[in-house]
Design an enzyme around this catalytic site. Structure first.
Site, short mmCIF file in Angstrom:
data_model
loop_
_atom_site.label_atom_id
_atom_site.label_comp_id
_atom_site.label_asym_id
_atom_site.label_seq_id
_atom_site.Cartn_x
_atom_site.Cartn_y
_atom_site.Cartn_z
N ASP A 166 0.82 -1.22 0.00
CA ASP A 166 0.00 0.00 0.00
C ASP A 166 0.85 1.27 0.00
O ASP A 166 1.96 1.28 0.51
CB ASP A 166 -0.92 -0.03 1.23
N ASN A 220 -11.02 -2.79 -4.96
CA ASN A 220 -10.26 -1.82 -5.76
C ASN A 220 -10.88 -1.53 -7.13
O ASN A 220 -10.46 -0.58 -7.80
CB ASN A 220 -8.79 -2.25 -5.91
C1 IPE Z 1 -5.34 -2.59 0.24
O1 IPE Z 1 -5.08 -1.27 0.01
C2 IPE Z 1 -5.28 -3.36 -1.01
C3 IPE Z 1 -3.97 -3.46 -1.63
C4 IPE Z 1 -2.84 -2.95 -1.21
C5 IPE Z 1 -3.96 -4.21 -2.82
P1 IPE Z 1 -6.23 -0.18 -0.16
O2 IPE Z 1 -5.54 1.09 -0.43
O3 IPE Z 1 -7.22 -0.65 -1.15
O4 IPE Z 1 -6.91 -0.21 1.28
P2 IPE Z 1 -7.79 0.87 2.01
O5 IPE Z 1 -8.85 1.31 1.04
O6 IPE Z 1 -6.88 2.00 2.39
O7 IPE Z 1 -8.33 0.17 3.20
C1 IPE Z 2 -1.72 0.16 -3.25
O1 IPE Z 2 -1.48 1.52 -3.31
C2 IPE Z 2 -2.06 -0.44 -4.57
C3 IPE Z 2 -3.47 -0.85 -4.70
C4 IPE Z 2 -4.36 -0.81 -3.77
C5 IPE Z 2 -3.89 -1.31 -5.99
P1 IPE Z 2 -2.66 2.59 -3.30
O2 IPE Z 2 -3.03 2.87 -4.71
O3 IPE Z 2 -3.76 2.14 -2.44
O4 IPE Z 2 -1.92 3.82 -2.69
P2 IPE Z 2 -2.56 4.91 -1.73
O5 IPE Z 2 -3.11 4.18 -0.55
O6 IPE Z 2 -3.60 5.61 -2.52
O7 IPE Z 2 -1.39 5.77 -1.37
MG MG Z 3 -4.14 2.44 -0.44
#
Ligand code: IPE
Ligand code: IPE
Ligand code: MG
Length: 243
Positions: free
Chosen positions: A20, A68
């Site tokens: 993340d 997602n």
């Molecule tokens: C969790 O991250 C999923 C992945 C890293 C693939 P998210 O960015 O989707 O999680 P939330 O929305 O902050 O809980």
């Molecule tokens: C994790 O990074 C990747 C996925 C969830 C696909 P994020 O895209 O959630 O990154 P932040 O949380 O917005 O920084």
């Molecule tokens: Mg995230």
């Protein structure tokens, strides 16, 4: 990690990583979110190789959750393209990965993924399934609740068919019908990016996992950070409800 250190600690068998913070990293750098995912995918490769070197048995990387899909279509397709790139690269590097003893496996609901991706996953899984020392589990379109729902349906089918009595349903039946069937539960779950939640990652399997949180954004995560998490883990006292 030095060999001396490696001998002193107890390695987790299975590490789960919630990759993340890609979006926030991109914002910090003044880049598009997709650039953050690209940087994150690079770090994923580095950590895979390092975990294989350390002798970790299994790594599960959370790359895309069942939630997602809510993201803008261009971001979703950029992530799917990165997944495609990784799969085709893994196919090209089949021999190299085999030599490293790397097995690639997919967890999640493949039904919603583009067909070419599903075909690549099937091919890679069938070809790298034999001798291995590390399993790299890719969680794409993965959700712990979806996984449990899928397991419940599989068990219900057996009950309907008269192959299993409802009173005889055991924990083994549940474990055996999860996408992670046959893998040890994660000993350690790493979540960077300053969030303190599972976000639907391995919710059943994490019952006794140790957690390691950090403010580092995934694209900044290094092999030294993995070392730190493993050393911290090694100093924990796991009791599993005992004394
Ligand atoms: C969790 O991250 C999923 C992945 C890293 C693939 P998210 O960015 O989707 O999680 P939330 O929305 O902050 O809980
Ligand atoms: C994790 O990074 C990747 C996925 C969830 C696909 P994020 O895209 O959630 O990154 P932040 O949380 O917005 O920084
Ligand atoms: Mg995230």
């Amino acid at each position: 990690m030095t060999n001396e250190m490696l001998e002193k600690i107890s390695l987790p068998r299975h590490i789960g990583v919630i990759m993340d913070g890609n979006g926030r990293w991109a914002k910090q750098q003044g880049l598009k979110r997709s650039e953050g995912h690209k940087a994150g995918a690079k770090v994923f490769r580095t950590i895979c190789d390092y975990a294989a070197e350390l002798g970790i048995e299994c790594m599960t990387f959370y790359a895309f959750s069942t939630e997602n899909w809510k993201r803008p279509a261009d971001e979703v397709s950029a992530i799917m393209n990165l997944f495609r790139d990784y799969l085709s690269e893994a196919k090209e590097r089949e021999e190299e990965n085999k030599a490293k003893g790397m097995r690639i496996r997919y967890i999640g609901d493949r039904a919603a993924l583009p067909e070419d991706i599903v075909n690549m996953i099937d091919l890679l899984e069938s070809r790298s399934a034999d001798k291995h020392s590390i399993t790299i589990n890719l969680a794409v379109n993965y959700g712990g609740r979806d996984e449990l729902l899928h397991a419940v349906k599989e068990i219900a089918k057996k009950v309907e068919a008269g192959e299993l009595k409802s009173d005889d349903i055991s924990l083994k039946d549940i474990d055996g019908n999860l996408y992670t069937a046959g893998l040890p539960d994660p000993d350690l779950i790493i979540r960077p990016s300053g969030e303190y939640r599972l976000s639907n990652f391995l919710i059943w399997q994490a019952a006794y996992s140790e957690f390691w949180f950090s403010d580092i954004l995934w694209p900044d995560f290094t092999t030294d950070d993995l070392d730190k998490a493993i050393i911290d883990y090694s100093n924990r006292n796991r009791r599993f409800g005992g004394v």
